[in-house]
Design a protein around this motif. Structure first.
Motif, PDB file in Angstrom:
ATOM      1  N   ALA A 130      42.019  -2.570 -50.728  1.00 18.31           N
ATOM      2  CA  ALA A 130      43.086  -2.077 -50.432  1.00 18.31           C
ATOM      3  C   ALA A 130      43.842  -2.264 -51.796  1.00 18.31           C
ATOM      4  CB  ALA A 130      44.122  -2.643 -49.447  1.00 18.31           C
ATOM      5  N   VAL A 131      44.948  -1.423 -52.052  1.00 16.24           N
ATOM      6  CA  VAL A 131      45.519  -1.400 -53.395  1.00 16.24           C
ATOM      7  C   VAL A 131      46.917  -2.139 -53.264  1.00 16.24           C
ATOM      8  CG1 VAL A 131      46.503  -0.325 -55.253  1.00 16.24           C
ATOM      9  CG2 VAL A 131      44.379   0.458 -54.345  1.00 16.24           C
ATOM     10  N   LEU A 132      47.446  -3.215 -53.695  1.00 18.14           N
ATOM     11  CA  LEU A 132      48.473  -3.840 -53.824  1.00 18.14           C
ATOM     12  C   LEU A 132      49.552  -3.320 -55.036  1.00 18.14           C
ATOM     13  CD1 LEU A 132      50.725  -5.759 -52.399  1.00 18.14           C
ATOM     14  CD2 LEU A 132      49.736  -7.656 -53.902  1.00 18.14           C
ATOM     15  N   LEU A 133      50.825  -2.625 -54.666  1.00 21.07           N
ATOM     16  CA  LEU A 133      51.630  -2.187 -55.705  1.00 21.07           C
ATOM     17  C   LEU A 133      52.571  -3.323 -56.034  1.00 21.07           C
ATOM     18  CD1 LEU A 133      51.908   1.199 -54.233  1.00 21.07           C
ATOM     19  CD2 LEU A 133      50.519   0.664 -56.241  1.00 21.07           C
ATOM     20  N   PRO A 134      53.230  -3.580 -56.906  1.00 20.19           N
ATOM     21  CA  PRO A 134      54.369  -4.073 -57.308  1.00 20.19           C
ATOM     22  C   PRO A 134      55.227  -3.806 -56.413  1.00 20.19           C
ATOM     23  CG  PRO A 134      53.402  -3.648 -59.452  1.00 20.19           C
ATOM     24  CD  PRO A 134      52.771  -2.756 -58.278  1.00 20.19           C
ATOM     25  N   GLY A 135      56.181  -4.825 -55.918  1.00 24.83           N
ATOM     26  CA  GLY A 135      57.220  -4.589 -54.866  1.00 24.83           C
ATOM     27  C   GLY A 135      56.751  -4.424 -53.332  1.00 24.83           C
ATOM     28  N   GLU A 136      55.524  -4.481 -53.132  1.00 21.47           N
ATOM     29  CA  GLU A 136      54.919  -4.358 -51.972  1.00 21.47           C
ATOM     30  C   GLU A 136      54.672  -5.566 -51.069  1.00 21.47           C
ATOM     31  OE1 GLU A 136      52.416  -0.233 -50.743  1.00 21.47           O
ATOM     32  OE2 GLU A 136      51.451  -1.722 -52.012  1.00 21.47           O
ATOM     33  N   PRO A 137      54.693  -5.587 -49.895  1.00 25.14           N
ATOM     34  CA  PRO A 137      54.386  -6.719 -49.116  1.00 25.14           C
ATOM     35  C   PRO A 137      52.945  -6.578 -48.865  1.00 25.14           C
ATOM     36  CG  PRO A 137      55.518  -5.212 -47.786  1.00 25.14           C
ATOM     37  CD  PRO A 137      55.675  -4.647 -48.993  1.00 25.14           C
ATOM     38  N   LEU A 138      52.370  -8.092 -48.532  1.00 27.71           N
ATOM     39  CA  LEU A 138      50.987  -8.038 -48.209  1.00 27.71           C
ATOM     40  C   LEU A 138      50.895  -9.064 -47.181  1.00 27.71           C
ATOM     41  CD1 LEU A 138      47.720  -7.182 -48.919  1.00 27.71           C
ATOM     42  CD2 LEU A 138      48.087  -9.213 -50.732  1.00 27.71           C
ATOM     43  N   SER A 139      50.249  -8.948 -46.149  1.00 26.56           N
ATOM     44  CA  SER A 139      49.766  -9.753 -45.238  1.00 26.56           C
ATOM     45  C   SER A 139      48.298  -9.897 -44.952  1.00 26.56           C
ATOM     46  CB  SER A 139      50.199  -9.286 -43.751  1.00 26.56           C
ATOM     47  OG  SER A 139      51.722  -9.506 -43.733  1.00 26.56           O
ATOM     48  N   LEU A 140      47.805 -11.347 -44.884  1.00 25.53           N
ATOM     49  CA  LEU A 140      46.312 -11.470 -44.889  1.00 25.53           C
ATOM     50  C   LEU A 140      46.126 -12.550 -43.852  1.00 25.53           C
ATOM     51  CD1 LEU A 140      45.781 -12.095 -48.946  1.00 25.53           C
ATOM     52  CD2 LEU A 140      45.059  -9.872 -47.570  1.00 25.53           C
ATOM     53  N   GLN A 141      44.834 -12.345 -43.221  1.00 29.18           N
ATOM     54  CA  GLN A 141      44.324 -13.271 -42.467  1.00 29.18           C
ATOM     55  C   GLN A 141      43.125 -13.955 -43.061  1.00 29.18           C
ATOM     56  OE1 GLN A 141      45.208 -14.243 -39.225  1.00 29.18           O
ATOM     57  NE2 GLN A 141      46.745 -12.705 -38.594  1.00 29.18           N
ATOM     58  N   ILE A 142      43.306 -15.320 -43.532  1.00 27.48           N
ATOM     59  CA  ILE A 142      42.169 -16.091 -44.398  1.00 27.48           C
ATOM     60  C   ILE A 142      41.443 -16.951 -43.626  1.00 27.48           C
ATOM     61  CG2 ILE A 142      41.985 -17.464 -46.328  1.00 27.48           C
ATOM     62  CD1 ILE A 142      43.771 -14.899 -46.864  1.00 27.48           C
ATOM     63  N   PHE A 143      40.284 -16.529 -43.484  1.00 28.26           N
ATOM     64  CA  PHE A 143      39.129 -17.425 -42.815  1.00 28.26           C
ATOM     65  C   PHE A 143      37.882 -17.663 -43.567  1.00 28.26           C
ATOM     66  CE2 PHE A 143      38.536 -12.629 -41.914  1.00 28.26           C
ATOM     67  CZ  PHE A 143      37.291 -12.572 -42.289  1.00 28.26           C
TER      68      PHE A 143
ATOM     69  N   ARG B 279      42.044 -22.020 -40.638  1.00 29.61           N
ATOM     70  CA  ARG B 279      42.331 -20.449 -40.950  1.00 29.61           C
ATOM     71  C   ARG B 279      43.960 -20.352 -41.242  1.00 29.61           C
ATOM     72  NH1 ARG B 279      42.490 -17.200 -36.517  1.00 29.61           N
ATOM     73  NH2 ARG B 279      42.735 -19.067 -35.389  1.00 29.61           N
ATOM     74  N   PHE B 280      44.295 -19.321 -42.095  1.00 31.83           N
ATOM     75  CA  PHE B 280      45.688 -19.226 -42.654  1.00 31.83           C
ATOM     76  C   PHE B 280      46.146 -17.957 -42.349  1.00 31.83           C
ATOM     77  CE2 PHE B 280      44.364 -22.743 -45.178  1.00 31.83           C
ATOM     78  CZ  PHE B 280      45.269 -23.774 -45.245  1.00 31.83           C
ATOM     79  N   ARG B 281      47.244 -17.652 -41.924  1.00 33.12           N
ATOM     80  CA  ARG B 281      48.166 -16.480 -41.978  1.00 33.12           C
ATOM     81  C   ARG B 281      49.222 -16.445 -43.065  1.00 33.12           C
ATOM     82  NH1 ARG B 281      49.630 -15.878 -36.945  1.00 33.12           N
ATOM     83  NH2 ARG B 281      51.535 -16.639 -37.160  1.00 33.12           N
ATOM     84  N   VAL B 282      48.902 -15.460 -44.098  1.00 33.00           N
ATOM     85  CA  VAL B 282      49.709 -15.521 -45.237  1.00 33.00           C
ATOM     86  C   VAL B 282      50.411 -14.335 -45.490  1.00 33.00           C
ATOM     87  CG1 VAL B 282      49.349 -15.868 -47.696  1.00 33.00           C
ATOM     88  CG2 VAL B 282      47.976 -16.979 -46.364  1.00 33.00           C
ATOM     89  N   ARG B 283      51.831 -14.534 -46.037  1.00 32.60           N
ATOM     90  CA  ARG B 283      52.707 -13.264 -46.376  1.00 32.60           C
ATOM     91  C   ARG B 283      52.812 -13.260 -47.876  1.00 32.60           C
ATOM     92  NH1 ARG B 283      57.459 -12.287 -44.999  1.00 32.60           N
ATOM     93  NH2 ARG B 283      58.117 -14.471 -44.230  1.00 32.60           N
ATOM     94  N   CYS B 284      52.571 -12.388 -48.548  1.00 29.33           N
ATOM     95  CA  CYS B 284      52.749 -12.339 -49.947  1.00 29.33           C
ATOM     96  C   CYS B 284      53.745 -11.119 -50.333  1.00 29.33           C
ATOM     97  CB  CYS B 284      51.671 -12.063 -50.646  1.00 29.33           C
ATOM     98  SG  CYS B 284      50.275 -13.227 -50.272  1.00 29.33           S
ATOM     99  N   ALA B 285      54.327 -11.231 -51.739  1.00 31.14           N
ATOM    100  CA  ALA B 285      54.835  -9.901 -52.207  1.00 31.14           C
ATOM    101  C   ALA B 285      54.253  -9.733 -53.599  1.00 31.14           C
ATOM    102  CB  ALA B 285      56.352 -10.322 -52.231  1.00 31.14           C
ATOM    103  N   GLY B 286      53.960  -8.383 -53.963  1.00 30.68           N
ATOM    104  CA  GLY B 286      53.503  -7.966 -55.079  1.00 30.68           C
ATOM    105  C   GLY B 286      54.461  -8.123 -56.270  1.00 30.68           C
TER     106      GLY B 286
END
Length: 208
Positions: A8-21, A77-84
């Motif tokens: 996927a392409v993350l853009l500046p200003g966009e949210p990003l949610s990830l499931q880390i395993f 495992r982690f559930r992570v929320r990020c911001a570009g």
């Protein structure tokens, strides 16, 4: 910088949610949260290959993702929320030990030319694309056509506005990546114009 290649392409200003395993990315998140650095990692698009297992081909232009929330789950495992945040350029990939890493530099936009005419043209094209999409949906018996991309309430800042347009327009990964890599807002809007023109042409062909 720790790096997270994605499909996927993350853009500046966009949210990003990830499931880390995957173990290497569990280690990445743990290191980002160790308190010795900013909770940031880089996100780049996988051009060829898969997110799991390594060995993928990665783009050189991506975005810094800042961790804003983490939930630790059972089973490492982690559930992570990020911001570009900032756009980055990979100068050199380092060994994936224990996770992908790279030497990067922040790559701000150049000033670019005035984009007023391109913005007006994009609004018209987006309306035309939605009209065609609605006609095709009705032809195929879909009662609720897809919503129109909202191009209202855009930022006054040209760079921020150009990323908002990239996020809202119905374009594919390749076009999103091309827009991200554009050197300035004017070029980014020109890239988006070409992408929407291609989408309009495809819809018109399907409606023949």
């Amino acid at each position: 910088m720790p790096m997270f290649p994605l499909g996927a392409v993350l853009l500046p200003g966009e949210p990003l949610s990830l499931q880390i395993f995957e173990p290497r990315y569990v280690a990445l998140i743990q290191d980002c949260l160790d308190g010795h650095r900013e909770p940031d990692f880089g996100v780049v698009l996988i051009e060829r290959g898969h997110e799991v297992g390594g060995g993928e081909v990665r783009t050189e232009v991506g975005t810094v993702a800042r961790i804003v929330d983490v939930v630790e789950l059972p089973g490492s495992r982690f559930r992570v929320r990020c911001a570009g945040t900032d756009r980055l350029h990979v100068d050199r990939w380092l060994p994936d030990d224990p996770y992908p890493r790279a030497e990067v530099r922040i790559r701000p936009d150049d000033a670019g030319a005035d984009d007023t005419a391109l913005l007006a043209g994009l609004r018209e094209r987006a309306a035309r694309l939605h009209e065609l999409t609605t006609r095709l949906a009705r032809r195929n018996g879909i009662r609720r056509p897809p919503p129109s991309a909202s191009l209202a309430e855009l930022s006054a800042d040209p760079t921020t506005r150009s990323y908002e347009l990239t996020a809202r327009l119905p374009i594919g990964l390749t076009d999103r990546q091309a827009a991200l890599a554009a050197p300035d807002p004017h070029t980014r809007l020109a890239t988006l114009t070409d992408a929407v023109d291609d989408a309009i042409a495809m819809m018109e062909f399907r409606l023949l």
